[in-house]
Design an enzyme around this catalytic site. Sequence first.
Site, PDB file in Angstrom:
ATOM      1  N   LYS A 215     -12.319  -2.551   8.121  1.00  0.00           N
ATOM      2  CA  LYS A 215     -11.447  -3.495   8.909  1.00  0.00           C
ATOM      3  C   LYS A 215     -11.589  -3.048  10.328  1.00  0.00           C
ATOM      4  O   LYS A 215     -12.065  -4.144  11.115  1.00  0.00           O
ATOM      5  CB  LYS A 215     -10.024  -3.173   8.669  1.00  0.00           C
ATOM      6  CG  LYS A 215      -9.479  -3.097   7.066  1.00  0.00           C
ATOM      7  CD  LYS A 215      -7.880  -2.771   6.514  1.00  0.00           C
ATOM      8  CE  LYS A 215      -7.827  -2.641   5.232  1.00  0.00           C
ATOM      9  NZ  LYS A 215      -8.219  -3.975   4.498  1.00  0.00           N
TER      10      LYS A 215
ATOM     11  N   TRP B 122       0.897  -1.133  -0.192  1.00  0.00           N
ATOM     12  CA  TRP B 122      -0.055  -0.094  -0.054  1.00  0.00           C
ATOM     13  C   TRP B 122       0.808   1.184   0.078  1.00  0.00           C
ATOM     14  O   TRP B 122       0.389   2.199  -0.608  1.00  0.00           O
ATOM     15  CB  TRP B 122      -0.803   0.027   1.402  1.00  0.00           C
ATOM     16  CG  TRP B 122      -1.998  -1.079   1.097  1.00  0.00           C
ATOM     17  CD1 TRP B 122      -2.116  -2.113   1.723  1.00  0.00           C
ATOM     18  CD2 TRP B 122      -2.928  -1.113  -0.022  1.00  0.00           C
ATOM     19  NE1 TRP B 122      -3.133  -2.972   1.255  1.00  0.00           N
ATOM     20  CE2 TRP B 122      -3.911  -2.287   0.109  1.00  0.00           C
ATOM     21  CE3 TRP B 122      -3.333  -0.132  -1.327  1.00  0.00           C
ATOM     22  CZ2 TRP B 122      -4.787  -2.575  -0.697  1.00  0.00           C
ATOM     23  CZ3 TRP B 122      -4.406  -0.528  -2.011  1.00  0.00           C
ATOM     24  CH2 TRP B 122      -5.151  -1.533  -1.664  1.00  0.00           C
TER      25      TRP B 122
ATOM     26  N   ASP C 251      -1.668   6.420   6.464  1.00  0.00           N
ATOM     27  CA  ASP C 251      -2.785   5.615   6.082  1.00  0.00           C
ATOM     28  C   ASP C 251      -2.789   4.680   7.126  1.00  0.00           C
ATOM     29  O   ASP C 251      -2.273   3.603   7.128  1.00  0.00           O
ATOM     30  CB  ASP C 251      -2.342   4.702   4.574  1.00  0.00           C
ATOM     31  CG  ASP C 251      -3.335   3.853   4.504  1.00  0.00           C
ATOM     32  OD1 ASP C 251      -4.345   3.735   5.211  1.00  0.00           O
ATOM     33  OD2 ASP C 251      -3.376   3.167   3.237  1.00  0.00           O
TER      34      ASP C 251
END
Length: 362
Positions: free
Chosen positions: A198, A104, A174
């Site tokens: 999540k 990511w 992030d």
Amino acid sequence: MSPRAIHNFSAGPAMLPKAVLERAQAELVDWQGRGISVMEMSHRGADFTAIAEKATNNLKELLDVPDGYSVLFLQGGATLQFSMAVLNLAKQDSIADYVVTGSWGRKAHAEARRFCEARIAALTQRPSEPIPDVSQWSISPEAAFVHYTPNETIDGVEFHDVPDIPPSIPLVADFSSSILSRPVDVSRFGLIYAGAQKNIGPAGLTVVIIRDDLLSEVRSGVPDLMTYRVHAASGSMKNTPPTFAWYLAGLVFEWLIEQGGLAAMAIRNQEKAERLYRALDQSDFYTAPVPSTCRSRMNVVFRLVDADLESTFLQEAEGAGLMALKGHRSVGGIRASLYNAMPLAGVEALVEFLGAFEARYG
């Protein structure tokens, strides 16, 4: 006969607390006696405004968000934030520094290169490498911000502490797969963003926490719906927000407060991760490649030494009620995601299965 226990190890969309789902079910067609569902409410009406305000205040309480920060509930996922962060914090001729420790981080850096000079300040090529110490990072003194990914969901790599960078440079993170898993000092950050699917709630919602002095940094020509200042001024209601996802996130926040807050969740999450890593490390049948100094508590990645057995492992695990253990399609292997809603019983069931599978095939 009692039904078989199901444990969902999906990396996202991930499992939600059962109590939250049951409350949402009870309120689905009639929210608190109003005769309608939250999905049917006007986002500007008094009922939903109260839901939104309560969720916002509870999130601020959980994270101890200091004064001088705005909390936004947006759409587009964390991936949209790869662009929004740059467009709002960096001019076209600016430098932005990226610390890349997994999949990511690479995606965020690649997107940033469209809009400014995005440099790599530190890099790991594979999960088996330790995260470089911050003293080894190459941070430009004139960087508009430094971006990193505290927890790499795919690679199972996690920063165990907040990087200590020069305070004059905003730190951008992030937090999609580790937000709300433990306390974090929000004051150390200029911008935090996190996809909800999540540890927060269902997919379709993104939480952004931004220091107010950064709201004016946006470059010219950025569309309103990609401008943090516009969303902050409108209470995240410049357009119709994902109302039901926001409501469900609010129920999760209430559940977390009832569990004792983030300090309590940190203890539980550490216990779950340690239990699983201990079982993996004590076996010669499995291998966990990430160094202990940066192993993720949220996403435990591992392989079978005999990779040919992995498909059999996954098939038999699902038969035992251990769901969604297949690693990300880009890397393969096995991945067990241990977000807040995963009970210790789920980890214990997985550990028991690890031993039984090794006994059959080892």
